[in-house]
Design an enzyme around this catalytic site. Sequence first.
Site, PDB file in Angstrom:
ATOM      1  N   LYS A  22      -4.998  33.805 100.124  1.00  0.00           N
ATOM      2  CA  LYS A  22      -4.365  35.126 100.021  1.00  0.00           C
ATOM      3  C   LYS A  22      -3.584  35.245  98.717  1.00  0.00           C
ATOM      4  O   LYS A  22      -3.689  36.231  98.006  1.00  0.00           O
ATOM      5  CB  LYS A  22      -3.411  35.333 101.213  1.00  0.00           C
ATOM      6  CG  LYS A  22      -2.405  36.456 101.022  1.00  0.00           C
ATOM      7  CD  LYS A  22      -1.466  36.615 102.199  1.00  0.00           C
ATOM      8  CE  LYS A  22      -0.258  35.727 102.182  1.00  0.00           C
ATOM      9  NZ  LYS A  22       0.870  36.217 101.361  1.00  0.00           N
ATOM     10  N   ASN A  23      -2.781  34.212  98.425  1.00  0.00           N
ATOM     11  CA  ASN A  23      -1.876  34.332  97.282  1.00  0.00           C
ATOM     12  C   ASN A  23      -2.582  34.173  95.935  1.00  0.00           C
ATOM     13  O   ASN A  23      -1.994  34.418  94.885  1.00  0.00           O
ATOM     14  CB  ASN A  23      -0.707  33.342  97.424  1.00  0.00           C
ATOM     15  CG  ASN A  23       0.231  33.773  98.535  1.00  0.00           C
ATOM     16  OD1 ASN A  23       0.144  34.901  99.028  1.00  0.00           O
ATOM     17  ND2 ASN A  23       1.128  32.893  98.932  1.00  0.00           N
ATOM     18  N   CYS A 115      13.790  41.269 101.809  1.00  0.00           N
ATOM     19  CA  CYS A 115      12.746  40.887 102.749  1.00  0.00           C
ATOM     20  C   CYS A 115      13.328  39.815 103.643  1.00  0.00           C
ATOM     21  O   CYS A 115      14.334  39.205 103.317  1.00  0.00           O
ATOM     22  CB  CYS A 115      11.513  40.493 101.962  1.00  0.00           C
ATOM     23  SG  CYS A 115      10.868  38.883 102.163  1.00  0.00           S
ATOM     24  N   ASP A 307       6.184  27.608 101.799  1.00  0.00           N
ATOM     25  CA  ASP A 307       5.305  28.311 102.748  1.00  0.00           C
ATOM     26  C   ASP A 307       4.822  27.405 103.894  1.00  0.00           C
ATOM     27  O   ASP A 307       4.126  27.871 104.794  1.00  0.00           O
ATOM     28  CB  ASP A 307       4.090  28.913 102.016  1.00  0.00           C
ATOM     29  CG  ASP A 307       4.497  30.051 101.106  1.00  0.00           C
ATOM     30  OD1 ASP A 307       5.633  30.545 101.226  1.00  0.00           O
ATOM     31  OD2 ASP A 307       3.673  30.457 100.255  1.00  0.00           O
TER      32      ASP A 307
HETATM   33  C1  EPZ Z   1       5.081  33.671  95.912  1.00  0.00           C
HETATM   34  O1  EPZ Z   1       6.088  34.669  96.022  1.00  0.00           O
HETATM   35  C2  EPZ Z   1       4.276  33.716  97.179  1.00  0.00           C
HETATM   36  N1  EPZ Z   1       3.696  35.055  97.339  1.00  0.00           N
HETATM   37  C3  EPZ Z   1       5.157  33.371  98.374  1.00  0.00           C
HETATM   38  O2  EPZ Z   1       4.315  33.295  99.510  1.00  0.00           O
HETATM   39  C4  EPZ Z   1       5.797  31.995  98.148  1.00  0.00           C
HETATM   40  O3  EPZ Z   1       6.686  31.721  99.209  1.00  0.00           O
HETATM   41  C5  EPZ Z   1       6.537  31.978  96.827  1.00  0.00           C
HETATM   42  O4  EPZ Z   1       5.656  32.378  95.742  1.00  0.00           O
HETATM   43  C6  EPZ Z   1       7.113  30.611  96.474  1.00  0.00           C
HETATM   44  O5  EPZ Z   1       6.078  29.673  96.425  1.00  0.00           O
HETATM   45  C7  EPZ Z   1       2.559  35.361  96.736  1.00  0.00           C
HETATM   46  O6  EPZ Z   1       1.992  34.585  95.987  1.00  0.00           O
HETATM   47  C8  EPZ Z   1       1.991  36.687  97.021  1.00  0.00           C
HETATM   48  P1  EPZ Z   1       8.773  33.398  93.479  1.00  0.00           P
HETATM   49  P2  EPZ Z   1       6.926  35.080  94.743  1.00  0.00           P
HETATM   50  O7  EPZ Z   1       8.950  34.482  92.499  1.00  0.00           O
HETATM   51  O8  EPZ Z   1       6.134  34.878  93.533  1.00  0.00           O
HETATM   52  C9  EPZ Z   1      13.468  33.745  92.860  1.00  0.00           C
HETATM   53  C10 EPZ Z   1       3.746  33.617 101.794  1.00  0.00           C
HETATM   54  O9  EPZ Z   1       4.243  33.265 102.894  1.00  0.00           O
HETATM   55  N2  EPZ Z   1      13.160  34.846  91.927  1.00  0.00           N
HETATM   56  O10 EPZ Z   1       8.046  32.171  93.046  1.00  0.00           O
HETATM   57  O11 EPZ Z   1       7.487  36.411  95.004  1.00  0.00           O
HETATM   58  C11 EPZ Z   1      13.090  34.070  94.300  1.00  0.00           C
HETATM   59  O12 EPZ Z   1      14.097  34.829  94.934  1.00  0.00           O
HETATM   60  C12 EPZ Z   1       4.618  34.085 100.664  1.00  0.00           C
HETATM   61  O13 EPZ Z   1       2.527  33.659 101.585  1.00  0.00           O
HETATM   62  C13 EPZ Z   1      14.164  35.409  91.181  1.00  0.00           C
HETATM   63  O14 EPZ Z   1      15.343  35.008  91.291  1.00  0.00           O
HETATM   64  O15 EPZ Z   1       8.083  33.994  94.775  1.00  0.00           O
HETATM   65  C14 EPZ Z   1      12.900  32.690  94.875  1.00  0.00           C
HETATM   66  O16 EPZ Z   1      14.146  32.123  95.210  1.00  0.00           O
HETATM   67  C15 EPZ Z   1       5.943  34.551 100.992  1.00  0.00           C
HETATM   68  N3  EPZ Z   1      13.866  36.418  90.312  1.00  0.00           N
HETATM   69  C16 EPZ Z   1      12.294  31.903  93.716  1.00  0.00           C
HETATM   70  O17 EPZ Z   1      12.651  32.640  92.538  1.00  0.00           O
HETATM   71  C17 EPZ Z   1      12.586  36.874  90.148  1.00  0.00           C
HETATM   72  O18 EPZ Z   1      12.373  37.764  89.330  1.00  0.00           O
HETATM   73  C18 EPZ Z   1      10.787  31.730  93.755  1.00  0.00           C
HETATM   74  O19 EPZ Z   1      10.179  32.989  94.067  1.00  0.00           O
HETATM   75  C19 EPZ Z   1      11.559  36.286  90.907  1.00  0.00           C
HETATM   76  C20 EPZ Z   1      11.880  35.272  91.794  1.00  0.00           C
END
Ligand code: EPZ
Length: 420
Positions: A22-23, A115, A307
């Site tokens: 999916k991701n 979320c 995840d």
């Molecule tokens: C991806 O989300 C995945 N989603 C998530 O999968 C997964 O949990 C996550 O990466 C971490 O591996 C998809 O790929 C669609 P991040 P993403 O930006 O990219 C912080 C699932 O269950 N952050 O890597 O949105 C954030 O808050 C899902 O399939 C900022 O601070 O996650 C987090 O603490 C849910 N500022 C950390 O970074 C930003 O601009 C990592 O988040 C972006 C993120």
Amino acid sequence: MDKILVHGGHALSGSVKISGSKNSALPILAATLLTKEPCVIHHVPDLSDIHYMLQILSHLGAQVERASGTVTVQAEKIITEAPYEIVRKMRASVCVLGPLLGREKEATVSLPGGCVIGDRPIDLHLKGFEGLGAMHRIEAGNVKVFAGQLIGGVINLRGKQGPTVLGTDNVMMAAVLAEGTTVIDSAAAEPEVVDLANFLIKMGAKIEGAGTRRIVIEGVKELHGAEHEVIPDRIEAGTFLVAGAIAGKGDVTLRRVNPAHLTSVTDALTRAGFLLKADGQNLTIARTGTTKSLELTTEPYPGFPTDMQAQMCALLATTPGISVITETIFPQRYMHVSEMKRMGADISLNGPTAIIKGVEKLSGAPVMASDLRASAALVLAGLQGQGITEVNRVYHIDRGYELIDDKLNGLGAKIERMKA
Ligand code: EPZ
């Protein structure tokens, strides 16, 4: 609204085919907006999150066709504004920002809200676009990014919680059509980022270093259509490994997986006392005898994935001894804990750390699914629960697991889906 009834105590064995990721599929589908030519994507899983992404692509003007696992997208003429009604359903909609900015030099997308797994800002995405010369404005709940011209630059995407996966994807998708060279430092190295980079390279992009913390992109004038197979879903695979660990009797074998993407998960399960065997694209789990408690910390890839944290809670809930899990990516991602406690689990939370005292048995109970992985974890907990576990709000599971009930039933589980 459907609910799932899991009848506990049925042993699992046999084999199951893992779906496309999916991701990976979500940003790859978004990347098809970067060209006017048709793109053909195979192994796209049939999930509600994917349907939302296809709706967004259609809204933006793309022709979208789907025939079983293959999706064809042609984005000959596009608009640059994705509306709230569609975007609000899925946070990953934000990954159309990069390709729209890359191709049209502007994009407006409804700002994703909070979320259930925590506050999920997009400041790093915006910082990355700024590094390419774009500006942004937040207006009426929308974020608009725009640039006269995109020019490559050196961008550090490290946030407080480490690298950002979709942020890296977004900046990479904008930078492929920027002028000159872009360097992304502290890039996410997840296999899904590599899969997207491989697709972009097939479209004519020049990208080096995907899968490391430093990605270098040489901008090109335009991209062309391409055909691509999405990688197997490592999180679905990890979830089925945990199902095998929890309820396996004999071997449970996953088909079409990439065992290299699952090393941190298979290492953890090996430490917990299970036997893991990789053979090409197959991965088998079996019980060896006694199981052991674990200490785990979630980390960016190649560390243990956030995840998979909820699913491991389900396993460790009945593993003898005291296990400790620390969640460093989304420190509040513990909505499943209170539901598991209702099933008899002994879990206490101390900030981002869960202390799990293994109990002998869980008992079935009505529980509420709160997010995708938490819901899967409750189904897993139900496999070992005495009696029936009723998981409500299963639309969360359908966002990310293709036919999870049918697949588990194929392994010997007894799961029914009913209209609530
Ligand atoms: C991806 O989300 C995945 N989603 C998530 O999968 C997964 O949990 C996550 O990466 C971490 O591996 C998809 O790929 C669609 P991040 P993403 O930006 O990219 C912080 C699932 O269950 N952050 O890597 O949105 C954030 O808050 C899902 O399939 C900022 O601070 O996650 C987090 O603490 C849910 N500022 C950390 O970074 C930003 O601009 C990592 O988040 C972006 C993120």
